[in-house]
Design an enzyme around this catalytic site. Structure first.
Site, PDB file in Angstrom:
ATOM      1  CG  ASP A 115      -2.190  -0.861   0.888  1.00  0.00           C
ATOM      2  OD1 ASP A 115      -2.631  -0.848  -0.273  1.00  0.00           O
ATOM      3  OD2 ASP A 115      -2.685  -1.533   1.796  1.00  0.00           O
ATOM      4  CG  ASP A 173      -7.797  -3.863  -2.672  1.00  0.00           C
ATOM      5  OD1 ASP A 173      -8.150  -4.924  -3.219  1.00  0.00           O
ATOM      6  OD2 ASP A 173      -8.279  -3.468  -1.605  1.00  0.00           O
TER       7      ASP A 173
END
Ligand code: GLY
Length: 402
Positions: A115, A173
């Protein structure tokens, strides 16, 4: 050569598309009113929260859940302040954005997550893009290196998570974090970063998607053989369901990869995903999806299937980008406009001073974990702002608004 060809085609189609339906600035009140609310909310938030402990969502007991620098969502609040500055021209927002960005400098040492794109590109990346101040670059350089190091040539993908029972989990994602790698590849003269981003996107295209172009949330790879071990969900309703934000990440991810690589396969993939979303029989009238397209029977304690404004905001971003790349782009732009109008209505946009200074109400984090259900989320706000900026560019609305 191929790349140059794609770049030329992409340039021409962009020109054609913008000529086709470039419109003069709309006199739409909803846009102006939203920007006014945004300015008030972001100023309130910057005065309320502490740099390094960014607002993430609202707990069921009404307190704000904050995010330390290690949290995957930590870059969104500084990023929202930067976008708020671009929309409004309010210099106080830029001053706050700088403070909240610089408080995240320790992310440069974080290695155990994919991330880093969300965390650094949304905060430091916007800071650099807007100010051109070189002090933001060393952190961005370290973070990109750490993201790149999570790529395995064996699996052909970047590893998403280091927790859980999976061996080499990759979530849809992860497509979002590729934008950081593409940018860093150019900025720091590391073409291998862009190659890895392309490879990740191609491998994901092969393994994450079903025949109808909906996507699985998690694909687990065998790090030794590179083979797929399993396909499942983590935040969706079921392994075979279509988690709304996952579909949104995929749409945004593939049009972004097309923008960065010129590879027409990514453009086609984005169009397929857009069709899945836009023609889904259970997409509500106002185009703000329930948190999972298959969740109509999974109700919350009040007997409702909560909507996910964050998915809607990400879809709007993806569709606005897509609209500028294809001949029939108007259908995508119109759909995105409907989403933005819905999000800008009192049903979703907070009244000034309310909603703990978040912008949007009604998102879902992880329903089956009973976590962040029907709450504001900092990434819903971030992508709402990004979509408004993209909308302004498309409609030739001059920013900052006067
Ligand atoms: N990346 C985690 C989520 O979308 O909730």
């Amino acid at each position: 050569m191929k790349r140059r060809f794609y770049a030329i085609v992409s340039g021409l189609s962009f020109f054609a598309a913008t000529q086709l339906y470039a419109q003069s600035a709309p006199s739409k009140n909803w846009f102006r009113q939203s920007v006014s609310v945004i300015e008030q909310q972001l100023k309130g938030a910057a005065a309320t929260f502490t740099p390094g402990l960014n607002p993430r969502s609202v707990n069921p007991n009404g307190t704000v859940r904050t995010a330390p620098y290690t949290d995957w969502t930590t870059g969104f609040f500084p990023g929202s302040l930067w976008y708020g500055y671009e929309l409004t021209g309010n210099k106080d927002l830029a001053t706050s954005a700088r403070k909240f960005t610089l408080a995240l400098d320790s992310i440069r040492y974080v290695t155990k997550t994919h991330d880093l794109g969300f965390m650094l590109y949304c905060s430091y990346g916007n800071a650099w893009r807007i100010t051109g101040d070189k002090m933001y670059l060393p952190v961005l350089e370290d973070g990109a290196q750490h993201l790149y190091q999570r790529f395995s040539p064996k699996t052909g993908v970047i590893r998403s998570w280091d927790f859980g029972d999976w061996k080499f989990p990759v979530i849809i994602d992860n497509m979002m974090n590729l934008e950081y790698l593409y940018w860093a590849g150019t900025q720091f003269k590391k073409p291998v970063y862009s190659q890895v981003a392309n490879t990740h996107a191609l491998t994901t295209m092969k393994h994450h998607f079903r025949k109808d172009y909906s996507s699985y949330h998690v694909v687990d790879y065998d790090p030794v053989t590179g083979k797929v071990r399993g396909k499942e969900t983590h935040q969706g309703l079921a392994d075979e369901s279509a988690w709304a934000r996952g579909q949104a990440w995929g749409l945004y991810g593939y049009i972004m990869c097309y923008n960065n690589s010129g590879d027409a396969r990514f453009l086609q993939q984005a169009q397929h995903i857009a069709r899945f979303i836009m023609t889904h029989p259970r997409m509500p009238k106002n185009k703000i999806p329930v948190w999972d397209f298959d969740a109509h029977n999974a109700l919350d304690a009040d007997g409702r299937a909560p909507r996910d404004a964050s998915a809607a905001a990400v879809i709007a971003c993806g569709l606005l980008d897509l609209s500028t790349k294809v001949k029939d782009g108007k259908i995508y732009a119109d759909y995105a406009e409907d989403i933005l109008e819905a999000l800008s209505s009192p049903d979703f946009l907070a009244a000034p001073g309310d909603n703990h200074y978040f912008l949007l109400k009604h998102s879902v984090g992880a329903f089956l974990y009973n976590s962040e259900i029907d709450t504001p989320l900092n990434y819903a706000d971030y992508y709402y702002l990004e979509a408004l900026k993209k909308y302004a560019a498309l409609k030739k609305i001059a920013l900052p608004l006067q």
